[in-house]
Design an enzyme around this catalytic site. Structure first.
Site, PDB file in Angstrom:
ATOM      1  N   GLU A  78      -9.753  -4.786  -1.853  1.00  0.00           N
ATOM      2  CA  GLU A  78      -9.151  -5.943  -2.647  1.00  0.00           C
ATOM      3  C   GLU A  78      -9.834  -6.821  -2.690  1.00  0.00           C
ATOM      4  O   GLU A  78      -9.811  -7.763  -1.757  1.00  0.00           O
ATOM      5  CB  GLU A  78      -7.753  -5.499  -2.966  1.00  0.00           C
ATOM      6  N   CYS A 141       2.144  -3.914  -1.720  1.00  0.00           N
ATOM      7  CA  CYS A 141       0.942  -3.943  -0.958  1.00  0.00           C
ATOM      8  C   CYS A 141       0.109  -5.276  -1.816  1.00  0.00           C
ATOM      9  O   CYS A 141      -0.026  -6.281  -0.634  1.00  0.00           O
ATOM     10  CB  CYS A 141       0.109  -2.195  -1.629  1.00  0.00           C
ATOM     11  N   HIS A 165      -6.661  -0.497  -0.212  1.00  0.00           N
ATOM     12  CA  HIS A 165      -6.425   0.425  -1.079  1.00  0.00           C
ATOM     13  C   HIS A 165      -6.984   2.178  -0.668  1.00  0.00           C
ATOM     14  O   HIS A 165      -8.063   1.567  -0.853  1.00  0.00           O
ATOM     15  CB  HIS A 165      -5.651   0.803  -2.085  1.00  0.00           C
TER      16      HIS A 165
END
Length: 212
Positions: A78, A141, A165
């Site tokens: 991310e 998250c 992820h």
């Protein structure tokens, strides 16, 4: 580097979370990095306290959180977290924040300061599906990634932080032929490759962006 790698407990009435299953199978030494592991609850209200206490009592160069992204077909580092909790479903404490700021005195967003493109490319170089993600969602998250950025900004200026992820594993998609998954051993291999790419060097300048 001394790296803390976290995974999450199962949530949404599931019995397994591939993030924690994969973290438990990581080697304790990866490249030049020493790895510690921590299981986080899927709880908006609890994760901050656990992370705060862990960082207060240990010195880590890097915190890398791992989470499940059901529906994705790749291992996805991310790039950024945003200052919003907006839960589509309740967490494991039956708490469902809607349009709530994570930290009122925090920035609108925090970018991971890990070499996310190098990490993504390292996954791809292993022959595994990898992609750079520009949205960590608005569930726990994203909350964890944002909180790590907040801590780095306010309290731990030398801390490096990030989030990856991972897809479902096959046993989670039995009877769901249209839902992608990835074998657990491939997730472990991909995370290992991503961790190996963590360094003090500048990130790669390569085209991993999207058009939409």
């Amino acid at each position: 580097m001394h790296i803390l790698v976290t995974g999450f407990a199962p949530f949404d009435n599931q019995d397994i979370n591939p993030s924690w299953e994969a973290v438990t199978q990581l080697e304790n030494i990866i490249g030049t990095h020493t790895i510690d592991k921590l299981k986080l609850p899927t709880s908006f209200k609890k994760v901050d306290t656990i992370i705060n206490k862990t960082l207060a009592s240990n010195h880590y160069d890097v915190v890398l959180a791992i989470g499940q992204a059901g529906g994705r077909n790749a291992i996805t580092p991310e790039r950024v977290a945003i200052n919003i909790d907006d839960a589509r479903i309740p967490d494991n404490d039956d708490f469902q924040p809607i349009d709530q700021a994570i930290h009122l005195d925090g920035a609108p967003r925090y970018f991971s300061n890990l070499p996310v493109k190098a990490m993504t490319q390292s996954v791809i170089n292993q022959g595994l599906p990898g992609a750079l993600s520009n949205s960590a969602g608005t569930f726990v998250c994203n909350h964890v990634l944002y909180h790590l950025g907040y801590l780095q900004d306010k309290h731990y200026p030398h801390l490096r932080f990030g989030f990856i992820h991972v897809p479902y594993i096959p046993e989670q998609v039995v009877g769901k032929s249209d839902t992608p998954s990835m074998p657990l051993e491939q997730i472990v291999a991909g995370l290992t490759a991503a961790i190996e790419a963590i360094s003090d060097h500048d990130d790669l300048r390569i085209a991993l962006g999207t058009t939409e």
